[in-house]
Scaffold this motif. Structure first.
Motif, mmCIF file in Angstrom:
data_model
loop_
_atom_site.group_PDB
_atom_site.id
_atom_site.type_symbol
_atom_site.label_atom_id
_atom_site.label_comp_id
_atom_site.label_asym_id
_atom_site.label_seq_id
_atom_site.Cartn_x
_atom_site.Cartn_y
_atom_site.Cartn_z
ATOM 1 N N ARG A 267 -14.081 -29.559 49.278
ATOM 2 C CA ARG A 267 -12.778 -28.841 49.579
ATOM 3 C C ARG A 267 -11.681 -29.412 49.274
ATOM 4 O O ARG A 267 -10.397 -28.857 48.859
ATOM 5 N N ALA A 268 -11.585 -30.798 49.039
ATOM 6 C CA ALA A 268 -10.443 -31.448 48.514
ATOM 7 C C ALA A 268 -10.516 -31.095 47.003
ATOM 8 O O ALA A 268 -9.333 -30.972 46.591
ATOM 9 N N ARG A 269 -11.214 -31.148 46.458
ATOM 10 C CA ARG A 269 -11.373 -30.603 44.977
ATOM 11 C C ARG A 269 -10.909 -29.389 44.627
ATOM 12 O O ARG A 269 -10.092 -29.012 43.596
ATOM 13 N N GLN A 270 -11.296 -28.433 45.429
ATOM 14 C CA GLN A 270 -10.705 -27.034 45.403
ATOM 15 C C GLN A 270 -9.158 -27.011 45.292
ATOM 16 O O GLN A 270 -8.664 -26.067 44.953
ATOM 17 N N ARG A 271 -8.658 -27.823 46.057
ATOM 18 C CA ARG A 271 -7.091 -27.844 46.248
ATOM 19 C C ARG A 271 -6.695 -28.830 45.397
ATOM 20 O O ARG A 271 -5.420 -28.983 45.271
ATOM 21 N N ASN A 272 -7.153 -29.416 44.560
ATOM 22 C CA ASN A 272 -6.716 -30.291 43.422
ATOM 23 C C ASN A 272 -6.093 -31.459 44.388
ATOM 24 O O ASN A 272 -4.873 -32.173 43.871
ATOM 25 N N VAL A 273 -6.640 -32.036 45.549
ATOM 26 C CA VAL A 273 -6.060 -32.850 46.145
ATOM 27 C C VAL A 273 -6.520 -34.457 45.803
ATOM 28 O O VAL A 273 -7.786 -34.363 45.666
ATOM 29 N N GLU A 274 -5.526 -35.108 45.456
ATOM 30 C CA GLU A 274 -5.888 -36.673 44.835
ATOM 31 C C GLU A 274 -5.860 -37.614 46.000
ATOM 32 O O GLU A 274 -6.812 -38.532 45.862
ATOM 33 N N LEU A 275 -5.369 -37.265 47.143
ATOM 34 C CA LEU A 275 -5.408 -38.095 48.092
ATOM 35 C C LEU A 275 -5.728 -37.504 49.514
ATOM 36 O O LEU A 275 -5.026 -37.071 50.200
ATOM 37 N N PRO A 276 -7.134 -37.313 49.760
ATOM 38 C CA PRO A 276 -7.469 -36.600 51.015
ATOM 39 C C PRO A 276 -7.257 -37.566 52.167
ATOM 40 O O PRO A 276 -7.814 -38.731 52.175
ATOM 41 N N LEU A 277 -6.649 -36.887 53.317
ATOM 42 C CA LEU A 277 -6.585 -37.472 54.566
ATOM 43 C C LEU A 277 -7.140 -36.814 55.506
ATOM 44 O O LEU A 277 -7.208 -35.779 55.753
ATOM 45 N N VAL A 278 -8.210 -37.710 56.407
ATOM 46 C CA VAL A 278 -9.251 -36.969 57.214
ATOM 47 C C VAL A 278 -8.366 -37.065 58.377
ATOM 48 O O VAL A 278 -8.361 -37.890 59.347
#
Ligand SMILES: [Zn+2]
Ligand SMILES: [Zn+2]
Length: 334
Positions: A267-278
């Protein structure tokens, strides 16, 4: 006498409280609606009468332009509905104004959680455990893989990223109702007093929170400022803006996203998120199961997400449970 609990009937587009002819969080317009909170999968406009907390009614007025037929019900207050049904609104700890609804009729007690969480949140009143016969619980993160880390850890990651990028910025994707304000309030609690920049879509909801006593500190609009102004700053925007042209106006942004789904790398990759915060406004697996144990109902009805695993957990623990097939419950909020 009618059969036990025949007065409460789950239908695909809401829970029907039969003697009162009321619907809880109905997915289409009805004469009488009991609304748990302001997220779009629970609240909608067009009802004849809407019973909700004053905060939820304010959110609904802002988002859906509903004003007619609003009946405010404060936390702890009980309203008498037609047909001898009492409804009491109890904090759910999910977002500002979010409530569980306790329904009482013929000596039987049903609690509908709406969405809820158990972690402390500076932007809303904490969840209260309420004894009942039937507990209708959400299950958005109803799989054992979902465990949310302490929010302080995620805030530390965010502030470290900012410190490591002093000439740039950190752009945080967060849902406009609830998550954005919680992230801001937690940053303030962590001692971050610098101005925080907002995407225009965040402004009104942040002001509404402030009007209801939630302090968010120095907030500025991105549209009022230059790239230079925003160097070394945190910027909050809706998730849809993360990969949008809009973000080009920010100085070298690191892209972050605050969501319980950030536990899932894909899911983080899909949005090109470099810093996933849970960071989630829902109970995680351990909190869902612990809450069922604490409430200790005769029956648990599960809705809204991953029902299967929680159903199985109940069965293994000799708890009576069933999965409800409510439609249109999507995670706008998560
Ligand atoms: Zn919600
Ligand atoms: Zn929901």
């Amino acid at each position: 006498m009618s059969a036990p609990f025949s007065w409460i009937r789950p239908e695909p587009w809401g829970v029907h409280v039969v003697p009162a002819d009321c619907w809880v969080d109905p997915g289409r317009p009805v004469d009488r609606a009991l609304v748990t909170h302001g997220h779009a999968d629970h609240a909608r406009g067009g009802h004849g009468t809407t019973y909700a907390t004053p905060e939820t009614l304010a959110i609904m007025e802002l988002r859906y332009d509903t004003r007619d037929g609003a009946v405010p019900v404060s936390y702890g207050e009980t309203v008498r509905l037609p047909g001898g049904v009492d409804a009491t609104y109890i904090p759910a700890g999910h977002v500002l104004g979010s409530a569980q609804i306790l329904l009482e009729h013929a000596g039987e007690r049903v609690v509908i959680t709406g969405d809820y969480k158990r972690r402390a949140d500076p932007t809303c009143a904490p969840f209260e455990v309420t004894p009942c016969d039937i507990f209708i619980t959400e299950a958005t993160f109803g799989l054992p893989i979902f465990t949310h880390p302490p929010i302080a850890e995620e805030m530390a990651k965010l502030l470290a990223a900012l410190e490591g990028n002093p000439r740039g910025s950190v752009l945080v994707g967060a849902y406009a109702l609830g998550k954005a304000q919680r992230v801001i309030a937690e940053l303030r609690a962590a001692g971050h007093t610098d101005p925080i920049y907002l995407h225009g879509a965040m402004e009104k909801m942040c002001r509404l929170y402030e009007e209801h006593g939630v302090e968010l500190g120095n907030l500025r609009l991105v549209s009022d400022h230059t790239k230079e102004d925003m160097r070394g700053a945190i910027v909050i925007a809706p998730p849809s803006a993360l990969n949008d042209r809009w973000s080009r106006r920010l100085p070298d942004p690191i892209t972050a996203m605050a969501s319980g789904w950030m536990r899932v790398r894909q899911r983080a990759r899909q949005r090109n998120v470099e810093l996933p915060l849970v960071i989630s406004d829902h109970a995680d697996w351990n909190e869902l199961t612990a809450t069922i144990d604490e409430v200790d109902p005769a029956e648990t009805w599960i809705t809204h997400g991953r029902e299967e695993a929680l159903l199985r957990w109940c069965e293994l623990g000799q708890r009576r449970a069933r999965a409800l097939a409510l439609v249109g419950r999507e995670d706008e909020d998560e």
